[in-house]
Design a protein around this motif. Sequence first.
Motif, PDB file in Angstrom:
ATOM      1  N   LEU A 148      -0.689  -6.097   1.476  1.00  0.00           N
ATOM      2  CA  LEU A 148      -1.074  -4.680   1.406  1.00  0.00           C
ATOM      3  C   LEU A 148      -0.655  -3.937   2.668  1.00  0.00           C
ATOM      4  O   LEU A 148      -0.687  -4.481   3.768  1.00  0.00           O
ATOM      5  CB  LEU A 148      -2.591  -4.553   1.216  1.00  0.00           C
ATOM      6  CG  LEU A 148      -3.104  -4.702  -0.223  1.00  0.00           C
ATOM      7  CD1 LEU A 148      -4.621  -4.565  -0.236  1.00  0.00           C
ATOM      8  CD2 LEU A 148      -2.479  -3.669  -1.150  1.00  0.00           C
ATOM      9  N   ASP A 173      -7.322  -2.974  -6.351  1.00  0.00           N
ATOM     10  CA  ASP A 173      -6.403  -3.397  -7.413  1.00  0.00           C
ATOM     11  C   ASP A 173      -6.114  -4.897  -7.392  1.00  0.00           C
ATOM     12  O   ASP A 173      -5.524  -5.422  -8.341  1.00  0.00           O
ATOM     13  CB  ASP A 173      -5.066  -2.654  -7.265  1.00  0.00           C
ATOM     14  CG  ASP A 173      -5.208  -1.150  -7.403  1.00  0.00           C
ATOM     15  OD1 ASP A 173      -5.819  -0.712  -8.392  1.00  0.00           O
ATOM     16  OD2 ASP A 173      -4.718  -0.423  -6.512  1.00  0.00           O
ATOM     17  N   THR A 206      -4.095  -0.684  -3.702  1.00  0.00           N
ATOM     18  CA  THR A 206      -5.234  -0.756  -2.802  1.00  0.00           C
ATOM     19  C   THR A 206      -5.950  -2.089  -2.992  1.00  0.00           C
ATOM     20  O   THR A 206      -5.664  -2.845  -3.932  1.00  0.00           O
ATOM     21  CB  THR A 206      -6.229   0.383  -3.077  1.00  0.00           C
ATOM     22  OG1 THR A 206      -6.857   0.154  -4.362  1.00  0.00           O
ATOM     23  CG2 THR A 206      -5.531   1.734  -3.095  1.00  0.00           C
ATOM     24  N   ALA A 207      -6.916  -2.346  -2.118  1.00  0.00           N
ATOM     25  CA  ALA A 207      -7.680  -3.592  -2.209  1.00  0.00           C
ATOM     26  C   ALA A 207      -8.411  -3.690  -3.542  1.00  0.00           C
ATOM     27  O   ALA A 207      -8.622  -4.793  -4.062  1.00  0.00           O
ATOM     28  CB  ALA A 207      -8.669  -3.678  -1.047  1.00  0.00           C
ATOM     29  N   ARG A 253      -3.688  -9.582  -0.458  1.00  0.00           N
ATOM     30  CA  ARG A 253      -4.369  -8.940   0.674  1.00  0.00           C
ATOM     31  C   ARG A 253      -3.447  -8.865   1.878  1.00  0.00           C
ATOM     32  O   ARG A 253      -3.370  -7.846   2.589  1.00  0.00           O
ATOM     33  CB  ARG A 253      -5.647  -9.694   1.026  1.00  0.00           C
ATOM     34  CG  ARG A 253      -6.866  -9.286   0.206  1.00  0.00           C
ATOM     35  CD  ARG A 253      -8.144  -9.858   0.763  1.00  0.00           C
ATOM     36  NE  ARG A 253      -8.257 -11.281   0.490  1.00  0.00           N
ATOM     37  CZ  ARG A 253      -8.798 -11.795  -0.597  1.00  0.00           C
ATOM     38  NH1 ARG A 253      -9.286 -10.995  -1.535  1.00  0.00           N
ATOM     39  NH2 ARG A 253      -8.863 -13.108  -0.781  1.00  0.00           N
ATOM     40  N   SER A 270       0.822  -1.209   0.000  1.00  0.00           N
ATOM     41  CA  SER A 270       0.000   0.000   0.000  1.00  0.00           C
ATOM     42  C   SER A 270       0.854   1.256   0.000  1.00  0.00           C
ATOM     43  O   SER A 270       0.415   2.311  -0.476  1.00  0.00           O
ATOM     44  CB  SER A 270      -0.937   0.002   1.213  1.00  0.00           C
ATOM     45  OG  SER A 270      -0.191  -0.093   2.413  1.00  0.00           O
TER      46      SER A 270
END
Length: 385
Positions: free
Chosen positions: A385, A351, A348-349, A382, A343
């Motif tokens: 990030l 993406d 970001t989530a 995930r 991040s």
Amino acid sequence: MSAFEFATATQIIFGAGALKQVGTLAASFGNRALIMTGHTPGRAAVLLKMLDAAHVAYRVATISEEPTVETVQRGLEIARNSQCDFVIGFGGGSAIDAGKAIAALLTNGGDPLDYLEVIGKGRTISTPSAPYLAIPTTAGPGTEVTRNAVLKSVEHKVKVSMRSPLMLPRLALIDPELTYTLPPSVTASTGLDALTQVIEPFVSNAPNPLTDAICREGMTRAARSLLQAYRRGDDSQAREDMAIASLCGGLALANARLGAVHGFAGPAGGMFPAPHGAVCARLLPVVMAANVRALQERAPENPALRRYDEVARILTGKPSATSRDGVAWIQELCQALAVPALSAHGMTAADIPTVAEKAAQASSMKGNPILLTMAEIQEILRQAL
């Protein structure tokens, strides 16, 4: 035992103070050099002084970020217009990869998009590159002994390779003294890239006896010296160990396969302003944990699982260590090296699906010891990030 091949630079010169030989060596390569160097060209002043003393003519091109198609094209135009007949790459992996691509294009004609994988026209590099002298100033990518150049296409938002055995440098000159002044953050990211590149080929689905031996040596040196080099940049023994670990990684990845860490690094580096080493550093412990878990659940007889145990024994120095201990050791090392999350580079989530889809198709992913599911690929992102 499957058949295998092993190829590397024509000559490797390693040692503290080895740069002092560069004038005589360069003079034997040709009449005029293109020097590809990084965003702080002042670091190349010592190189230029030695070339002047050896009466070697040169032009200088700089690169301020990871190499792009456009950067290589600009350097190639300088080299052609100045009638350069050989190339010197002096810097980190970006400068050396850019120089490697330029050296290939000088003799094969065309531009990078004619030869790049995936997005290119599919032309084959058929003529040996112009003589290329690669001088790394970081300890991580090992690109001074690899047969490819990784370039970023801003248009396509992806990083892909020009690749051919004919691109191997004529000479790799590795002087650990050039790494003494690296800032801690660069030492961390490049060092973890080097460590990744001696772990992934070792546990890949296509290792060979030569790369196995090289990987073991590289892991041993990185395990004992990366943290020390980060904390004490002027520790000559630690810097030498990391320079050798980096060289080992380049030799290994050029002759075996990589894995999921590099499968993610290409798409992530193409979509975000994230240095390759920083992406690998963040992903290494997460991918290791995911691979070990997937192997234990779906392929407990896969020899890669035993290799992860051996990785753990090398890293921890404990004869009874298991793959779980190896993952924990890497996690603790990354914490000590203050590795930033993905991040921090803008991911970001939202993406995750796009990066995951691109990563699943990446060539490096095909070397992973087990086929990861899309759910596993997305979960890795995930966690990173």
